[in-house]
Scaffold this motif. Structure first.
Motif, PDB file in Angstrom:
ATOM      1  N   THR A  15      25.945 -58.694 -13.114  1.00 47.31           N
ATOM      2  CA  THR A  15      26.757 -58.749 -14.327  1.00 47.31           C
ATOM      3  C   THR A  15      25.926 -58.577 -15.597  1.00 47.31           C
ATOM      4  O   THR A  15      26.315 -57.845 -16.508  1.00 47.31           O
ATOM      5  N   TYR A  16      24.765 -59.248 -15.633  1.00 50.61           N
ATOM      6  CA  TYR A  16      23.983 -59.287 -16.872  1.00 50.61           C
ATOM      7  C   TYR A  16      22.650 -58.552 -16.793  1.00 50.61           C
ATOM      8  O   TYR A  16      21.958 -58.427 -17.816  1.00 50.61           O
ATOM      9  N   GLY A  17      22.275 -58.063 -15.637  1.00 45.84           N
ATOM     10  CA  GLY A  17      20.969 -57.438 -15.493  1.00 45.84           C
ATOM     11  C   GLY A  17      19.942 -58.445 -15.016  1.00 45.84           C
ATOM     12  O   GLY A  17      20.242 -59.628 -14.826  1.00 45.84           O
ATOM     13  N   LEU A  88      28.833 -50.160  -5.577  1.00 47.20           N
ATOM     14  CA  LEU A  88      27.776 -49.886  -6.549  1.00 47.20           C
ATOM     15  C   LEU A  88      28.319 -49.842  -7.975  1.00 47.20           C
ATOM     16  O   LEU A  88      27.660 -50.292  -8.911  1.00 47.20           O
ATOM     17  N   ALA A  89      29.524 -49.302  -8.136  1.00 45.06           N
ATOM     18  CA  ALA A  89      30.098 -49.143  -9.472  1.00 45.06           C
ATOM     19  C   ALA A  89      30.376 -50.476 -10.152  1.00 45.06           C
ATOM     20  O   ALA A  89      30.426 -50.556 -11.385  1.00 45.06           O
ATOM     21  N   ALA A  90      30.567 -51.532  -9.369  1.00 50.61           N
ATOM     22  CA  ALA A  90      30.851 -52.850  -9.937  1.00 50.61           C
ATOM     23  C   ALA A  90      29.621 -53.487 -10.577  1.00 50.61           C
ATOM     24  O   ALA A  90      29.732 -54.510 -11.257  1.00 50.61           O
ATOM     25  N   ILE A  91      28.467 -52.883 -10.381  1.00 52.12           N
ATOM     26  CA  ILE A  91      27.208 -53.446 -10.879  1.00 52.12           C
ATOM     27  C   ILE A  91      26.880 -52.886 -12.263  1.00 52.12           C
ATOM     28  O   ILE A  91      26.967 -51.671 -12.482  1.00 52.12           O
ATOM     29  N   ASN A  92      26.493 -53.762 -13.170  1.00 52.47           N
ATOM     30  CA  ASN A  92      26.066 -53.338 -14.510  1.00 52.47           C
ATOM     31  C   ASN A  92      24.915 -52.351 -14.386  1.00 52.47           C
ATOM     32  O   ASN A  92      23.941 -52.605 -13.681  1.00 52.47           O
ATOM     33  N   ILE A  93      25.003 -51.223 -15.077  1.00 53.84           N
ATOM     34  CA  ILE A  93      23.985 -50.182 -14.968  1.00 53.84           C
ATOM     35  C   ILE A  93      22.608 -50.705 -15.375  1.00 53.84           C
ATOM     36  O   ILE A  93      21.575 -50.192 -14.928  1.00 53.84           O
ATOM     37  N   ASN A  94      22.572 -51.756 -16.217  1.00 54.40           N
ATOM     38  CA  ASN A  94      21.286 -52.335 -16.624  1.00 54.40           C
ATOM     39  C   ASN A  94      20.518 -52.900 -15.434  1.00 54.40           C
ATOM     40  O   ASN A  94      19.280 -52.935 -15.458  1.00 54.40           O
ATOM     41  N   PHE A  95      21.244 -53.333 -14.408  1.00 50.89           N
ATOM     42  CA  PHE A  95      20.570 -53.844 -13.208  1.00 50.89           C
ATOM     43  C   PHE A  95      19.677 -52.758 -12.614  1.00 50.89           C
ATOM     44  O   PHE A  95      18.525 -53.013 -12.262  1.00 50.89           O
ATOM     45  N   PHE A  96      20.196 -51.550 -12.519  1.00 53.47           N
ATOM     46  CA  PHE A  96      19.428 -50.446 -11.931  1.00 53.47           C
ATOM     47  C   PHE A  96      18.295 -50.004 -12.855  1.00 53.47           C
ATOM     48  O   PHE A  96      17.189 -49.709 -12.390  1.00 53.47           O
ATOM     49  N   PHE A 102      10.983 -52.721 -13.836  1.00 51.64           N
ATOM     50  CA  PHE A 102      10.218 -53.957 -13.659  1.00 51.64           C
ATOM     51  C   PHE A 102       9.994 -54.369 -12.195  1.00 51.64           C
ATOM     52  O   PHE A 102       9.142 -55.214 -11.921  1.00 51.64           O
ATOM     53  N   PHE A 103      10.755 -53.786 -11.280  1.00 56.25           N
ATOM     54  CA  PHE A 103      10.626 -54.156  -9.866  1.00 56.25           C
ATOM     55  C   PHE A 103      10.521 -52.892  -9.010  1.00 56.25           C
ATOM     56  O   PHE A 103      11.431 -52.573  -8.241  1.00 56.25           O
ATOM     57  N   LEU A 156      28.274 -43.126 -11.491  1.00 58.48           N
ATOM     58  CA  LEU A 156      27.791 -44.492 -11.706  1.00 58.48           C
ATOM     59  C   LEU A 156      27.292 -44.693 -13.128  1.00 58.48           C
ATOM     60  O   LEU A 156      27.251 -45.811 -13.628  1.00 58.48           O
ATOM     61  N   ASN A 157      26.919 -43.603 -13.780  1.00 55.80           N
ATOM     62  CA  ASN A 157      26.447 -43.687 -15.165  1.00 55.80           C
ATOM     63  C   ASN A 157      27.103 -42.577 -15.979  1.00 55.80           C
ATOM     64  O   ASN A 157      26.463 -41.577 -16.316  1.00 55.80           O
ATOM     65  N   PRO A 158      28.393 -42.719 -16.303  1.00 54.37           N
ATOM     66  CA  PRO A 158      29.147 -41.664 -16.980  1.00 54.37           C
ATOM     67  C   PRO A 158      28.555 -41.218 -18.308  1.00 54.37           C
ATOM     68  O   PRO A 158      28.777 -40.088 -18.731  1.00 54.37           O
ATOM     69  N   SER A 159      27.795 -42.092 -18.990  1.00 57.41           N
ATOM     70  CA  SER A 159      27.230 -41.730 -20.292  1.00 57.41           C
ATOM     71  C   SER A 159      26.259 -40.562 -20.173  1.00 57.41           C
ATOM     72  O   SER A 159      26.031 -39.826 -21.137  1.00 57.41           O
ATOM     73  N   ASP A 160      25.666 -40.361 -18.988  1.00 54.81           N
ATOM     74  CA  ASP A 160      24.776 -39.223 -18.776  1.00 54.81           C
ATOM     75  C   ASP A 160      25.545 -37.919 -18.670  1.00 54.81           C
ATOM     76  O   ASP A 160      24.995 -36.837 -18.833  1.00 54.81           O
ATOM     77  N   PHE A 161      26.838 -38.038 -18.397  1.00 58.37           N
ATOM     78  CA  PHE A 161      27.687 -36.868 -18.186  1.00 58.37           C
ATOM     79  C   PHE A 161      28.414 -36.466 -19.464  1.00 58.37           C
ATOM     80  O   PHE A 161      28.605 -35.287 -19.737  1.00 58.37           O
TER      81      PHE A 161
END
Length: 207
Positions: A15-17, A88-96, A102-103, A156-161
């Motif tokens: 939810t929050y990254g 996968l879509a339910a996950i905040n893109i910041n997580f990825f 960082f990981f 999963l990241n529509p802003s790139d499109f």
């Protein structure tokens, strides 16, 4: 690790990254002491690893179910664009984003899952569709699978499109329609149209 702690970690991270959630936050939200968490994992890195492992297992299970429950290759594509994608879509893109930055060890696990599980699943579907006479015989399976994987990443990241805000689910639906139109034979298009009409009828009933 206790299932409650793992589920709460997934909920908060998705939810929050990753960076904004501390082990103190997790302990408080899970209703346990931080000492209890550290009895199960050495540090946040190990915790993130367990979360990623669980995510991959869940996604793998939905892929398998979607494939085995499908009557034909076209239905399989439609099914694969629903529950497995939504996982996968339910996950905040910041997580990825933060996972990659960082990981890196855990990020490589997702890349491996994409290459060793998702891509072969798509290729197997293409081979099935060609054998069923639903897909064009001249398809380059590896190239077509790569395009489909890129479609999933884009959804999963529509802003790139597109700079405009887009609904992730609608974009995935549109990309799936585009994909199926491009690979199906005349026979496949007839079957595909039946699924499309049935879906539209169900939407009308729900409305």
């Amino acid at each position: 690790m206790g299932e409650v702690v793992l589920q709460k970690a997934k909920e908060l991270f998705f939810t929050y990254g990753l960076k904004s959630i501390s082990m103190d936050d997790l302990a408080k939200q899970a209703g346990v002491s931080k000492k209890t968490i550290y009895q199960a994992v050495a540090d946040k890195q190990e915790l993130v690893g367990k979360v990623v492992d669980d995510l991959i297992q869940c996604h793998q299970a939905t892929l398998t179910t979607s494939c085995t429950s499908s009557a034909n290759a076209i239905e399989e594509v439609i099914n694969l664009s629903c529950v497995p994608f939504d996982t996968l879509a339910a996950i905040n893109i910041n997580f990825f984003y933060e996972l990659e930055k960082f990981f890196p060890v855990e990020w490589k696990k997702l890349i491996a899952h994409k290459q060793k599980t998702m891509q072969p699943t798509i290729i197997k579907n293409l081979e099935r569709g060609m054998a069923e006479g639903l897909y064009r015989e001249d398809l380059n399976s590896a190239f077509t699978a790569a395009i489909r994987l890129q479609q999933i990443s884009t959804a999963l990241n529509p802003s790139d499109f597109n700079e405009k805000k887009m609904d992730t689910r609608q974009l995935m639906n549109d990309l799936t329609l585009f994909y199926l139109h491009s690979i199906t034979t005349t026979k496949g298009k007839r079957i595909f149209t039946k699924y499309l009409n049935l879906n539209n009828e169900n939407k009308s009933i729900q409305a």
